[in-house]
Design an enzyme around this catalytic site. Structure first.
Site, PDB file in Angstrom:
ATOM      1  N   ARG A  68      45.416  39.244  42.311  1.00 63.39           N
ATOM      2  CA  ARG A  68      44.832  39.671  43.746  1.00 63.39           C
ATOM      3  C   ARG A  68      46.060  39.316  44.846  1.00 63.39           C
ATOM      4  O   ARG A  68      47.212  39.061  44.390  1.00 63.39           O
ATOM      5  CB  ARG A  68      43.839  38.560  44.147  1.00 63.39           C
ATOM      6  N   GLY A  69      45.580  39.751  45.997  1.00 62.76           N
ATOM      7  CA  GLY A  69      46.506  39.745  47.026  1.00 62.76           C
ATOM      8  C   GLY A  69      47.450  41.159  47.239  1.00 62.76           C
ATOM      9  O   GLY A  69      47.565  41.802  46.104  1.00 62.76           O
ATOM     10  N   ALA A  70      47.331  41.586  48.490  1.00 58.75           N
ATOM     11  CA  ALA A  70      47.322  43.044  48.260  1.00 58.75           C
ATOM     12  C   ALA A  70      48.720  43.659  47.809  1.00 58.75           C
ATOM     13  O   ALA A  70      48.608  44.546  47.149  1.00 58.75           O
ATOM     14  CB  ALA A  70      47.344  43.340  50.044  1.00 58.75           C
ATOM     15  N   ARG A  74      39.396  47.759  43.357  1.00 56.18           N
ATOM     16  CA  ARG A  74      38.949  47.305  44.520  1.00 56.18           C
ATOM     17  C   ARG A  74      39.229  47.973  45.701  1.00 56.18           C
ATOM     18  O   ARG A  74      40.189  48.788  45.790  1.00 56.18           O
ATOM     19  CB  ARG A  74      39.889  45.794  44.732  1.00 56.18           C
ATOM     20  N   GLN A 133      40.637  30.870  48.055  1.00 56.87           N
ATOM     21  CA  GLN A 133      42.060  31.020  47.692  1.00 56.87           C
ATOM     22  C   GLN A 133      42.899  30.084  48.635  1.00 56.87           C
ATOM     23  O   GLN A 133      43.886  29.631  47.959  1.00 56.87           O
ATOM     24  CB  GLN A 133      42.190  32.500  48.156  1.00 56.87           C
ATOM     25  N   ASP A 162      45.226  43.327  54.127  1.00 52.80           N
ATOM     26  CA  ASP A 162      44.888  44.283  53.110  1.00 52.80           C
ATOM     27  C   ASP A 162      45.014  45.804  53.347  1.00 52.80           C
ATOM     28  O   ASP A 162      45.104  46.516  52.752  1.00 52.80           O
ATOM     29  CB  ASP A 162      43.805  43.972  52.501  1.00 52.80           C
ATOM     30  N   LYS A 205      41.342  38.945  54.369  1.00 54.51           N
ATOM     31  CA  LYS A 205      39.933  38.193  53.911  1.00 54.51           C
ATOM     32  C   LYS A 205      39.042  37.760  54.849  1.00 54.51           C
ATOM     33  O   LYS A 205      39.349  37.443  56.318  1.00 54.51           O
ATOM     34  CB  LYS A 205      40.755  37.111  53.278  1.00 54.51           C
TER      35      LYS A 205
HETATM   36  O1  MRU Z   1      40.304  38.795  47.753  1.00 55.38           O
HETATM   37  P1  MRU Z   1      41.916  38.559  47.853  1.00 55.38           P
HETATM   38  O2  MRU Z   1      42.250  37.083  47.587  1.00 55.38           O
HETATM   39  O3  MRU Z   1      42.874  39.530  47.065  1.00 55.38           O
HETATM   40  O4  MRU Z   1      42.343  38.670  49.487  1.00 55.38           O
HETATM   41  C1  MRU Z   1      43.646  38.529  49.836  1.00 55.38           C
HETATM   42  C2  MRU Z   1      43.770  38.499  51.103  1.00 55.38           C
HETATM   43  O5  MRU Z   1      43.216  38.619  52.045  1.00 55.38           O
HETATM   44  C3  MRU Z   1      45.335  38.388  51.808  1.00 55.38           C
HETATM   45  O6  MRU Z   1      45.499  37.474  52.857  1.00 55.38           O
HETATM   46  C4  MRU Z   1      45.748  39.577  51.704  1.00 55.38           C
HETATM   47  O7  MRU Z   1      45.809  40.241  50.452  1.00 55.38           O
HETATM   48  C5  MRU Z   1      47.388  39.462  52.141  1.00 55.38           C
HETATM   49  S1  MRU Z   1      48.232  39.189  50.919  1.00 55.38           S
HETATM   50  C6  MRU Z   1      49.889  38.932  50.945  1.00 55.38           C
END
Ligand code: MRU
Length: 353
Positions: free
Chosen positions: A44-46, A87, A191, A232, A243
């Site tokens: 996860r995480g963009a 996603r 998270q 994201d 998020k």
């Molecule tokens: O659902 P997630 O855990 O993938 O959401 C991630 C986020 O919202 C992060 O803040 C975002 O991806 C920034 S990552 C550096």
């Protein structure tokens, strides 16, 4: 702890759903496995999703069978498309898939497997360097003795480097600044509570965990010097999807006069979205709100709405830290300029404003 690595013809990830109590690595050697890991937020995480997308094309090339088969290219593209759709909100995922597919264009099928992997590895290195640049630029926004708030997880686990929003705080700490970070637990998958506190505590940064609903009161009662979030998808006008909970945080920050900083690489900017209204918002299972890990706290039949992201209006954002510089409003102009490669960073690395 590398969130993802290529080894022995497969993608090895740290399963982020069982952190912080267990470090469990999963070997993903199929597109199905990767898509499951992405949808379940194991990966996860963009920015990490962008890399997952690119490695996903390498997996697709291996899975699609004989490169000499007339349908090979179509099969690879079909599998790659499934990865890109795993996603919907983080544009980095489809960007990473697109980058790897682009590397194959004009080459024979027999070379695709190698070329996709080469591109994924190159993007991996670029992401690490981008994190370094963002963290150095953003660290100039942090002051000694301050208190900052962050949401979700935008640290090393969400990238291949030091992180985006959290990278800024980690770098400021590395430079010797002392400050406290309030961490939103981040509903519904925690998270912030599970991942961000781990990363900050391992670095030796002072941390306090709060629930998302406490953040506005923390601004009023404790005082907060700035909010740092990742992103994201950033629309052409600067509206920023992150998020769920980010919108309320920005609203509270605006009310309390707290600077609201977004930190994201340019792979998160989607110029084809004119504004936040065009950003697709992932809606996840209502079960995530009714309970967790087999335990339910709400009636199993209660209807629920579970958007995983929300959109912060550009007007509420003070600046966007990218690897190419710090962008300021009006974002329609600063984003267009940086994408056109014409922007001059407003803050140079290593300088204080
Ligand atoms: O659902 P997630 O855990 O993938 O959401 C991630 C986020 O919202 C992060 O803040 C975002 O991806 C920034 S990552 C550096």
């Amino acid at each position: 702890m590398e969130p993802l690595q290529w080894a022995d013809d497969a993608l090895v990830i740290v399963d982020q759903t069982v952190l912080p109590h267990r470090i469990h690595r999963l070997t993903l050697d199929s597109v199905d496995g990767l898509c499951e890991a992405i949808s379940a937020l194991r990966l996860r995480g963009a920015p990490a999703l962008g890399l997952g997308g690119a490695y996903g094309v390498a997996l697709a090339c291996r899975q699609a069978g004989d490169p000499g088969h007339p349908d090979y290219m179509q099969r690879v593209e079909g599998l790659a498309h499934r990865v890109a759709q795993a996603r919907p909100t983080a544009v980095n995922l489809s960007w990473g898939v697109g980058q790897a597919l682009e590397a194959l264009r004009g080459h024979a099928g027999a070379q695709w497997s190698c070329l996709a992997l080469e591109r994924a590895i190159a993007l991996h290195q670029e992401d690490r360097a981008a994190c370094r640049r963002m963290s150095t630029l953003g660290a100039a926004l942090v002051k000694h003795g301050g208190r900052y708030l962050t949401h979700c997880n935008a640290g090393p686990l969400a990238t291949s480097g030091v992180g985006t929003a959290l990278g800024v705080l980690l770098e400021a700490h590395r430079q010797g600044l002392d400050f406290e970070v309030l961490v939103d637990e981040t509903r519904p998958l925690l998270q912030g509570a599970r991942l961000t506190t781990l990363e900050l505590m391992e670095a030796g940064i002072r941390v306090r965990l709060i629930t998302d609903s406490m953040a506005p009161f923390a601004m009023a009662r404790l005082g907060v010097d700035g909010v740092f979030i990742g992103a994201d998808r950033i629309a052409a006008n600067g509206d920023t999807a992150n998020k769920v909970g980010s919108y309320g945080l920005a609203l509270a920050a605006r009310h309390h006069g707290v600077p609201f900083h977004v930190v994201a690489p340019l792979s998160t900017v989607d110029a084809s979205c004119p504004d936040g209204g065009a950003i697709p918002i992932e809606e996840r299972s209502a079960d995530e709100l009714r309970g967790h890990a087999g335990r339910t706290w709400a009636l199993e039949t209660v209807p629920a709405w579970n958007p995983a992201f929300d959109v912060v209006p550009a007007d509420w954002i003070q600046d966007i830290v990218t690897e190419e510089g710090l962008l300021r409003p009006p974002f329609t102009i600063s984003i267009a300029a940086v994408l056109a490669g014409t922007s001059k960073p407003l803050l140079k690395e290593g300088t204080q404003e």
